[in-house]
Design a protein around this motif. Structure first.
Motif, PDB file in Angstrom:
ATOM      1  N   ALA A 222       0.817  -1.209   0.000  1.00 53.57           N
ATOM      2  CA  ALA A 222       0.000   0.000   0.000  1.00 53.57           C
ATOM      3  C   ALA A 222       0.853   1.263   0.000  1.00 53.57           C
ATOM      4  O   ALA A 222       1.877   1.344   0.679  1.00 53.57           O
ATOM      5  CB  ALA A 222      -0.925   0.008   1.211  1.00 53.57           C
ATOM      6  N   THR A 223       0.413   2.252  -0.774  1.00 56.62           N
ATOM      7  CA  THR A 223       0.948   3.602  -0.640  1.00 56.62           C
ATOM      8  C   THR A 223      -0.001   4.481   0.167  1.00 56.62           C
ATOM      9  O   THR A 223       0.364   5.574   0.575  1.00 56.62           O
ATOM     10  CB  THR A 223       1.185   4.241  -2.023  1.00 56.62           C
ATOM     11  N   VAL A 224      -1.218   3.986   0.406  1.00 60.88           N
ATOM     12  CA  VAL A 224      -2.185   4.638   1.289  1.00 60.88           C
ATOM     13  C   VAL A 224      -1.868   4.213   2.727  1.00 60.88           C
ATOM     14  O   VAL A 224      -1.481   3.065   2.962  1.00 60.88           O
ATOM     15  CB  VAL A 224      -3.621   4.210   0.911  1.00 60.88           C
ATOM     16  N   PRO A 225      -2.000   5.094   3.721  1.00 63.94           N
ATOM     17  CA  PRO A 225      -1.770   4.694   5.111  1.00 63.94           C
ATOM     18  C   PRO A 225      -2.637   3.495   5.513  1.00 63.94           C
ATOM     19  O   PRO A 225      -3.804   3.397   5.127  1.00 63.94           O
ATOM     20  CB  PRO A 225      -2.150   5.942   5.905  1.00 63.94           C
ATOM     21  N   VAL A 226      -2.050   2.571   6.300  1.00 61.65           N
ATOM     22  CA  VAL A 226      -2.703   1.321   6.688  1.00 61.65           C
ATOM     23  C   VAL A 226      -2.670   1.169   8.203  1.00 61.65           C
ATOM     24  O   VAL A 226      -1.667   1.485   8.842  1.00 61.65           O
ATOM     25  CB  VAL A 226      -1.992   0.110   6.041  1.00 61.65           C
ATOM     26  N   ILE A 227      -3.780   0.686   8.771  1.00 58.63           N
ATOM     27  CA  ILE A 227      -3.782   0.217  10.159  1.00 58.63           C
ATOM     28  C   ILE A 227      -3.767  -1.303  10.112  1.00 58.63           C
ATOM     29  O   ILE A 227      -4.679  -1.936   9.579  1.00 58.63           O
ATOM     30  CB  ILE A 227      -5.008   0.715  10.943  1.00 58.63           C
ATOM     31  N   GLU A 228      -2.714  -1.901  10.671  1.00 61.28           N
ATOM     32  CA  GLU A 228      -2.551  -3.358  10.638  1.00 61.28           C
ATOM     33  C   GLU A 228      -3.421  -4.009  11.702  1.00 61.28           C
ATOM     34  O   GLU A 228      -3.429  -3.579  12.861  1.00 61.28           O
ATOM     35  CB  GLU A 228      -1.081  -3.703  10.868  1.00 61.28           C
TER      36      GLU A 228
END
Length: 420
Positions: A222-228
């Protein structure tokens, strides 16, 4: 099931529609959002037959393609589950609106008034496997927190999700909100997920929910921010000072209450001082509930227990299997957890307050239970209403994520002609 392809242009076009809807949702007050949530709940109940018909197609397709029973359990709906999803929307409507909450506010010596407010993220994309109830939960939480929901469920739930999104979007529009408040990402092929992950500037946040493979793919691409979120290699440690009746109850519930979810216990650790008494007791109780134990030498000496390997210590079974070992003390239990845990939930059963405090302080997971089942790591059990997922990362949100975790902040500075 026939795979449906989607081009990058297709995915970005839907994301752009979500972004337009998000701009309209952000300034809405609580009354408008709550009215829409109730309308969506009523519409969902009214559409039960259509939802179940679509879901039956998904379940039949899933069985034809040989997906496991744990995934079938997550995929399948009945009238009670549909009613529970609708009630979840009503429960979210009853919760306080986080948008506009003042987190910090003060006046500087020069007279400037400074406030930090909760605000929506904008477009929140959720990528998830199997469970169509996530479609409804995510839509409700996103709407209440002022966000547009962009949903990418798995191909195995495509028929269910298509009907659910149509029902929810139509109800939202009828209540005066943008129809595009809830949208389904086009396509069921992996390429459509890849296009979504690269939609930086259109999508503000991505939350993956599913197995380790999905989560790792999203985080790495992802280049979009991610919450794992979500992978749950969850441990229960039974201390020398445990009440063994309480310990048995907690271990059995943590493992068997529902095996296909991320807060189900996967490894049991037992203090050596109580092993002679507790191992036969807990092994019998777990085996009576259908659990297959994979144990160290102490456990494997008992009938029906398979020998454990490193693969068992690191595995999220999501089945009626459990790894088990004897440890010398609480420090060895903590060391095992720190080596193998996914950082989701750990539990200790003990009557020794000092040992409990040591465990809580040294175990680095999103949730730590003291004399309680691991199954309580859940947004509903924490009083959040429906949850968007359980974060195992350490930035912004950690543990069960409810409404507050779906907001960012902005600073509002009010002056009276101030210049610097």
């Amino acid at each position: 099931m026939t795979e449906r392809a989607a081009t990058e242009q297709d995915v970005r076009a839907v994301a752009a529609r979500s972004r337009e809807a998000a701009a309209e949702l952000a300034p809405l007050g609580r009354a408008a959002k709550d009215a829409a949530l109730h309308a969506m709940a009523d519409a969902l109940v009214a559409a039960t037959d259509a939802v179940l018909a679509a879901n039956a197609k998904d379940v039949a397709n899933g069985r034809d393609t040989g997906i496991g029973e744990s995934l079938i359990d997550r995929l399948a709906l009945d009238a009670d589950r549909v009613a529970a999803m609708a009630q979840g929307l009503r429960d979210v409507a009853a919760l306080p609106d986080p948008v506009g909450e003042v987190l910090r506010g003060y006046t500087q010596p020069n007279g400037l008034q400074i406030r930090q407010l909760r605000v929506p993220f904008g477009v929140v994309a959720i990528i998830y496997e199997a469970r169509p109830n996530v479609t409804v939960d995510a839509a409700g939480l996103a709407l209440k927190s002022g966000n547009a929901a962009l949903l990418r469920g798995s191909g195995s739930a495509y028929e269910s999700n298509s009907v659910l999104v149509d029902v929810l979007a139509a109800a939202a529009e009828k209540a005066g909100l943008p129809r595009d408040s809830v949208l389904l990402v086009p396509g069921t092929d992996r390429a459509s997920v890849g296009h979504l992950l690269k939609a930086r500037g259109l999508v503000d946040l991505i939350i993956p929910r599913g197995g380790a493979g999905l989560i790792n793919y999203v985080v790495q691409n992802a280049t979009v921010p991610v919450i794992e979120t979500g992978v749950g290699n969850v441990h229960v440690y039974v201390d020398a000072a445990a009440d063994l009746e309480v310990a048995e109850r907690i271990v059995v519930n943590s493992k068997t209450s529902r095996v296909s979810v991320c807060n189900s216990a996967e490894t049991l650790l037992v203090h050596a001082a109580i092993a002679d008494e507790f191992l036969p007791r807990i092994t019998g109780a777990l085996q009576s509930a259908g659990v297959v134990l994979h144990g160290d030498d102490a456990f494997a000496a008992l009938d029906g227990v398979l020998p454990a390997t490193d693969e068992d210590w690191e595995r999220e079974y999501l089945s009626l299997d459990m790894a088990a070992r004897v440890v010398a003390d609480v420090d060895e239990a903590i060391a095992h957890i720190r080596r193998w845990s996914s950082g989701h939930t750990e539990a200790i059963v003990t009557r020794d307050l000092d040992v409990a405090q040591r465990f809580v302080a040294r175990v680095d997971s999103a949730a730590v239970m003291v004399n309680a089942s691991t199954r309580f790591t859940d947004g509903g059990e924490f009083g959040f209403g429906a949850e968007i997922g359980i974060s195992t990362q350490k930035m912004h949100a950690r543990g069960p994520m409810g409404l507050a975790e779906l907001t960012s902040t902005k600073w509002v500075v009010t002056g009276a002609g101030h210049t610097r």
